[in-house]
Design a protein around this motif. Structure first.
Motif, PDB file in Angstrom:
ATOM      1  N   VAL A 119       0.838  -1.205   0.000  1.00  0.00           N
ATOM      2  CA  VAL A 119       0.000   0.000   0.000  1.00  0.00           C
ATOM      3  C   VAL A 119       0.871   1.251   0.000  1.00  0.00           C
ATOM      4  O   VAL A 119       0.594   2.221  -0.727  1.00  0.00           O
ATOM      5  N   LYS A 120       1.928   1.259   0.806  1.00  0.00           N
ATOM      6  CA  LYS A 120       2.850   2.405   0.795  1.00  0.00           C
ATOM      7  C   LYS A 120       3.404   2.645  -0.600  1.00  0.00           C
ATOM      8  O   LYS A 120       3.446   3.782  -1.086  1.00  0.00           O
ATOM      9  N   ARG A 123       0.716   3.964  -2.993  1.00  0.00           N
ATOM     10  CA  ARG A 123       0.393   5.373  -2.742  1.00  0.00           C
ATOM     11  C   ARG A 123       1.505   6.278  -3.257  1.00  0.00           C
ATOM     12  O   ARG A 123       1.244   7.333  -3.856  1.00  0.00           O
ATOM     13  N   THR A 126       1.398   6.303  -7.226  1.00  0.00           N
ATOM     14  CA  THR A 126       0.240   6.908  -7.884  1.00  0.00           C
ATOM     15  C   THR A 126      -0.059   8.324  -7.412  1.00  0.00           C
ATOM     16  O   THR A 126      -0.786   9.058  -8.083  1.00  0.00           O
ATOM     17  N   ARG A 128      -1.922   8.837  -4.962  1.00  0.00           N
ATOM     18  CA  ARG A 128      -3.293   8.718  -4.462  1.00  0.00           C
ATOM     19  C   ARG A 128      -3.274   8.016  -3.115  1.00  0.00           C
ATOM     20  O   ARG A 128      -2.259   7.451  -2.708  1.00  0.00           O
ATOM     21  N   SER A 129      -4.420   8.018  -2.430  1.00  0.00           N
ATOM     22  CA  SER A 129      -4.420   7.471  -1.075  1.00  0.00           C
ATOM     23  C   SER A 129      -5.452   6.380  -0.819  1.00  0.00           C
ATOM     24  O   SER A 129      -5.270   5.567   0.094  1.00  0.00           O
ATOM     25  N   ALA A 130      -6.524   6.306  -1.578  1.00  0.00           N
ATOM     26  CA  ALA A 130      -7.595   5.348  -1.276  1.00  0.00           C
ATOM     27  C   ALA A 130      -7.203   3.937  -1.703  1.00  0.00           C
ATOM     28  O   ALA A 130      -6.463   3.738  -2.681  1.00  0.00           O
ATOM     29  N   GLU A 165      -9.702   6.102   4.332  1.00  0.00           N
ATOM     30  CA  GLU A 165      -9.704   5.826   2.892  1.00  0.00           C
ATOM     31  C   GLU A 165      -9.432   4.356   2.557  1.00  0.00           C
ATOM     32  O   GLU A 165      -8.712   4.047   1.626  1.00  0.00           O
ATOM     33  N   ARG A 199      -8.966   8.805  -7.291  1.00  0.00           N
ATOM     34  CA  ARG A 199      -8.398   8.932  -5.947  1.00  0.00           C
ATOM     35  C   ARG A 199      -7.949   7.580  -5.403  1.00  0.00           C
ATOM     36  O   ARG A 199      -7.417   7.493  -4.305  1.00  0.00           O
ATOM     37  N   ALA A 201      -5.604   4.452  -5.140  1.00  0.00           N
ATOM     38  CA  ALA A 201      -4.238   4.021  -5.429  1.00  0.00           C
ATOM     39  C   ALA A 201      -4.194   2.566  -5.845  1.00  0.00           C
ATOM     40  O   ALA A 201      -3.433   2.196  -6.744  1.00  0.00           O
TER      41      ALA A 201
END
Length: 429
Positions: A119-120, A123, A126, A128-130, A165, A199, A201
């Motif tokens: 996930v890191k 994010r 991209t 983006r955060s979701a 998110e 939004r 990722a």
């Protein structure tokens, strides 16, 4: 007081109850698919340390590789003084992972740590955060991976607000009344009501849900997700912590699909019982994180990397990818024979690819209603008879079989005989 009881009393006094134990027998030694408790009683192991022991307990080639590494050095921290086993393992995984184009790999210690870093990376790559995950998916117990996990009890209860998110979609499962169309429709509702696709990722899912009940992702869903990710610039993450390293009849479960993930989290059976996890991904994505943004003091331990290199050797030398399909076929055939017998507990037909096989304990013959209490009782009776098995699933109704792929046919048959006897036990009482 017996040795097991004494150890259990000491455990109760010294260790918090938040870490649960599936059994109250305490290991003294183990070999391949067998283990012996503190009182010398032998068990057939169909749990495999929760899918960690695809090459069995203490495989000689793994132990030999670890002993060689112990004679050299045990720790330097790869970020301080790097070492060859880490690089060699990354090279081997990059060469075989189902990733489009050049790949790169980074190592950590636990499965949750690997998932969190996917996930890191997503994010960072991209901007983006979701993140979108699925109901009944399991991704770990850290704050972020707990949020990704699609089940409240026992993983989220009492731990306060989850991470921001993180969104969940229903997973298509006809046993729970969820169709593929339901899942895709929910995704469109999510984009309309809660988060725009630009939004998002990443979308993360297990190719076969583990804790959720050994539910394979339908081919149509994986293809639809890949197309949607390509359309909106979203990264597709395959959590292969439980499915990896020959368990499903492929080295990676994603090889069952015509599409590929952008990032893959791996752990469990990668190092044959030694703590090691990693993220494999498209090189251009992996390199989007600045130096120092990833890592960990113990990540990619040289001892664990040596073990993992030996595991890959064993998988190749002993044909464990093919062996998984042979083992799975034998398990499936035997389990199917249980479904037609009125003298056994009612069970569903088996499911799962390769040797990642499971079945549900049902409330009655001819029904589809799950019976989690009966499944839990079944694991207890099996243990009393000398078989270690685990339950899982949304209602705890699923019995999963994770026998080492190196187990002999005779030991596998013995385990299935014990399981059959445990299924018959209520009628015998």
């Amino acid at each position: 007081m017996s040795a097991n009881a004494d150890l259990h009393a000491r455990r109760t006094a010294a260790v918090p109850r938040g870490v649960a134990n599936a059994t109250a027998v305490y290991a003294a030694r183990a070999e391949n698919a067998e283990l012996w408790d503190a009182e010398g009683r032998r068990y057939v192991d169909f749990a495999g340390g929760i899918a960690v022991l695809n090459v069995g307990h203490r495989h000689p080639r793994v132990i030999e590789a670890v002993q060689r590494q112990l004679d050299l050095y045990t720790h330097t921290a790869f970020q301080i003084v790097p070492y060859e086993p880490y690089i060699a393992l990354a090279e081997r995984l990059n060469a075989v992972a189902p990733i489009d184009g050049p790949a790169k790999t980074i190592f950590f210690t636990t499965g949750a740590e690997a998932v969190e870093n996917t996930v890191k990376i997503a994010r960072a790559a991209t901007g983006r955060s979701a993140v979108i995950a699925f109901v009944n998916g399991f991704h770990g117990r850290t704050q972020l991976t707990m949020g990704l996990t699609g089940k409240v009890a026992p993983y989220k209860r009492g731990f306060g607000p989850g991470p921001a998110e993180v969104y969940h979609l229903p997973f298509p499962n006809d046993r729970y009344g969820v169709s593929l169309d339901d899942t895709l429709r929910a995704l469109q509702f999510l984009f309309a009501a809660d988060v725009a696709p630009d939004r998002v990722a990443a979308i993360i899912l297990e190719p076969v849900q583990g804790e959720g009940g050994f539910n394979p992702v339908p081919v149509e869903l994986m293809s639809a997700l890949r197309a949607l990710c390509d359309e909106h610039g979203i990264l597709l993450i395959a959590d292969e912590v439980q499915t990896g390293f020959a368990r499903t009849g492929k080295l990676f479960a994603m090889e069952h699909y015509s599409v590929k993930a952008d990032l893959i989290s791996v752990a469990k059976s990668m190092a044959g019982g030694f703590p090691l996890s990693g993220v494999i991904g498209r090189a251009e994505i992996m390199d989007r994180v600045d130096p120092g943004g990833l890592g960990g003091t113990y990540g990619g331990s040289p001892v664990a990397c040596a073990a993992a290199l030996a595991v890959l050797d064993v998988i190749e030398a002993e044909g464990l990818v093919e062996r998984a399909n042979v083992v799975g076929a034998a398990l499936t055939e035997r389990l199917r024979s249980f479904t037609t017998r009125n003298d056994l507990l009612p069970v569903s037909p088996p499911r799962g690819p390769g040797a990642m096989v499971a079945f549900d304990v049902l409330a009655s013959h001819g029904s589809r209603e799950p019976d989690g209490a009966a499944a839990k009782a079944l694991t207890g009776r099996a243990l009393e008879k000398g078989l270690v098995i685990l339950s899982c699933g949304q209602f705890g109704e699923t019995i999963r079989i994770l026998v080492p792929l190196t187990a002999s046919d005779a030991v596998i048959e013995e385990g299935m005989d014990i399981l059959e006897a445990a299924l018959a036990a209520p009628q015998d009482a």
